[in-house]
Design a protein around this motif. Structure first.
Motif, PDB file in Angstrom:
ATOM      1  N   UNK A   1     -10.802  -1.222 -10.991  1.00  0.00           N
ATOM      2  CA  UNK A   1      -9.191  -2.002 -11.623  1.00  0.00           C
ATOM      3  C   UNK A   1      -8.999  -2.331  -9.892  1.00  0.00           C
ATOM      4  N   UNK A   2      -8.227  -2.811  -9.706  1.00  0.00           N
ATOM      5  CA  UNK A   2      -8.170  -3.193  -8.068  1.00  0.00           C
ATOM      6  C   UNK A   2      -7.016  -1.965  -8.099  1.00  0.00           C
ATOM      7  N   UNK A   3      -6.886  -1.480  -6.708  1.00  0.00           N
ATOM      8  CA  UNK A   3      -6.084  -0.353  -6.314  1.00  0.00           C
ATOM      9  C   UNK A   3      -4.852  -1.244  -5.018  1.00  0.00           C
ATOM     10  N   UNK A   4      -3.249  -1.518  -5.394  1.00  0.00           N
ATOM     11  CA  UNK A   4      -2.640  -2.747  -4.321  1.00  0.00           C
ATOM     12  C   UNK A   4      -2.340  -2.020  -3.079  1.00  0.00           C
ATOM     13  N   UNK A   5      -2.819  -1.864  -1.928  1.00  0.00           N
ATOM     14  CA  UNK A   5      -2.289  -0.909  -1.174  1.00  0.00           C
ATOM     15  C   UNK A   5      -1.681  -1.946   0.808  1.00  0.00           C
ATOM     16  N   UNK A   6      -1.301  -1.779   1.554  1.00  0.00           N
ATOM     17  CA  UNK A   6      -0.903  -2.306   2.553  1.00  0.00           C
ATOM     18  C   UNK A   6      -2.203  -2.085   3.810  1.00  0.00           C
ATOM     19  N   UNK A   7      -2.388  -3.036   4.819  1.00  0.00           N
ATOM     20  CA  UNK A   7      -3.366  -3.265   5.462  1.00  0.00           C
ATOM     21  C   UNK A   7      -3.042  -3.511   6.528  1.00  0.00           C
ATOM     22  N   UNK A   8      -3.296  -2.911   8.223  1.00  0.00           N
ATOM     23  CA  UNK A   8      -2.797  -3.188   9.986  1.00  0.00           C
ATOM     24  C   UNK A   8      -2.894  -4.189   9.588  1.00  0.00           C
ATOM     25  N   UNK A   9      -2.809  -5.711  10.430  1.00  0.00           N
ATOM     26  CA  UNK A   9      -3.164  -6.715  11.434  1.00  0.00           C
ATOM     27  C   UNK A   9      -3.724  -6.326  12.487  1.00  0.00           C
ATOM     28  N   UNK A  10      -3.710  -5.446  12.934  1.00  0.00           N
ATOM     29  CA  UNK A  10      -3.920  -4.588  14.268  1.00  0.00           C
ATOM     30  C   UNK A  10      -5.127  -3.729  14.162  1.00  0.00           C
ATOM     31  N   UNK A  11      -5.313  -3.016  13.461  1.00  0.00           N
ATOM     32  CA  UNK A  11      -6.572  -2.052  13.147  1.00  0.00           C
ATOM     33  C   UNK A  11      -7.197  -2.208  12.258  1.00  0.00           C
ATOM     34  N   UNK A  38     -12.528   2.934  -6.687  1.00  0.00           N
ATOM     35  CA  UNK A  38     -13.638   3.800  -7.616  1.00  0.00           C
ATOM     36  C   UNK A  38     -13.964   4.381  -5.804  1.00  0.00           C
ATOM     37  N   UNK A  39     -13.701   5.796  -6.422  1.00  0.00           N
ATOM     38  CA  UNK A  39     -14.098   7.174  -5.357  1.00  0.00           C
ATOM     39  C   UNK A  39     -14.206   8.089  -6.101  1.00  0.00           C
ATOM     40  N   UNK A  89     -13.074   6.016 -11.161  1.00  0.00           N
ATOM     41  CA  UNK A  89     -12.256   4.710 -10.811  1.00  0.00           C
ATOM     42  C   UNK A  89     -11.407   4.554 -11.858  1.00  0.00           C
ATOM     43  N   UNK A  90     -10.175   3.465 -10.625  1.00  0.00           N
ATOM     44  CA  UNK A  90      -8.919   3.394 -10.996  1.00  0.00           C
ATOM     45  C   UNK A  90      -9.187   3.265 -12.765  1.00  0.00           C
ATOM     46  N   UNK A  91      -8.288   3.578 -13.437  1.00  0.00           N
ATOM     47  CA  UNK A  91      -8.256   3.028 -15.245  1.00  0.00           C
ATOM     48  C   UNK A  91      -7.415   2.352 -15.237  1.00  0.00           C
ATOM     49  N   UNK A  92      -6.274   2.635 -15.057  1.00  0.00           N
ATOM     50  CA  UNK A  92      -4.442   1.860 -14.864  1.00  0.00           C
ATOM     51  C   UNK A  92      -3.289   2.692 -14.440  1.00  0.00           C
ATOM     52  N   UNK A  93      -2.591   1.886 -14.289  1.00  0.00           N
ATOM     53  CA  UNK A  93      -1.222   1.801 -13.093  1.00  0.00           C
ATOM     54  C   UNK A  93       0.242   2.247 -13.991  1.00  0.00           C
ATOM     55  N   UNK A  97       1.741   5.402 -11.554  1.00  0.00           N
ATOM     56  CA  UNK A  97       1.410   6.976 -11.617  1.00  0.00           C
ATOM     57  C   UNK A  97      -0.553   6.277 -11.474  1.00  0.00           C
ATOM     58  N   UNK A  98      -1.467   7.042 -10.498  1.00  0.00           N
ATOM     59  CA  UNK A  98      -3.167   6.496 -10.523  1.00  0.00           C
ATOM     60  C   UNK A  98      -3.932   7.119 -12.420  1.00  0.00           C
ATOM     61  N   UNK A  99      -3.851   6.404 -12.909  1.00  0.00           N
ATOM     62  CA  UNK A  99      -4.967   6.985 -13.693  1.00  0.00           C
ATOM     63  C   UNK A  99      -6.521   6.754 -13.112  1.00  0.00           C
ATOM     64  N   UNK A 100      -7.029   7.842 -13.624  1.00  0.00           N
ATOM     65  CA  UNK A 100      -8.963   7.210 -13.080  1.00  0.00           C
ATOM     66  C   UNK A 100      -9.637   7.454 -14.413  1.00  0.00           C
ATOM     67  N   UNK A 101     -10.240   7.198 -14.965  1.00  0.00           N
ATOM     68  CA  UNK A 101     -11.813   7.678 -14.968  1.00  0.00           C
ATOM     69  C   UNK A 101     -12.508   7.959 -15.115  1.00  0.00           C
TER      70      UNK A 101
END
Length: 103
Positions: A1-11, A38-39, A89-93, A97-101
């Motif tokens: 599953x994908x995790x929503x994040x923000x990414x800096x356009x500069x760095x 995943x982690x 790996x991320x199983x659900x949000x 809250x993040x739930x991993x399996x």
């Protein structure tokens, strides 16, 4: 599953979605994106005396996960077999809250 994040356009730093400025270069040019969820577990604790709203779920594990893209997040483990360096790996949000399996 994908995790929503923000990414800096500069760095290109990866940040939590709650951030308004990059913690690396202080730019406010951030874009919403997703990363792989995943982690590996790098720390954990077992909750026995849970807050009232989670009392029926105790005992459960709160885990700290170092994601493959470098971001560290806190989540819950869906399961009972927990060890440092376990691949997860991320199983659900659910309710922010993040739930991993285990992988």
């Amino acid at each position: 599953m994908k995790l929503p994040v923000k990414k800096c356009k500069q760095c290109d730093s990866i940040l939590y979605t709650s951030k308004y400025h990059c913690t690396n270069c202080y730019s406010d040019e951030l874009e919403l994106t997703e990363i792989d969820g995943k982690g590996k577990i790098y720390s954990y604790t077992k909750i026995h005396a849970a807050p009232k709203q989670f009392a029926d779920q105790a005992p459960y594990y709160v885990i700290l996960v170092h994601l493959d893209q470098g971001l560290k997040v806190t989540g819950r483990l869906n399961g009972n077999d927990v060890q440092i360096d376990t691949p997860v790996e991320l199983d659900e949000i659910k309710e922010r809250a993040y739930f991993f399996k285990a992988r």
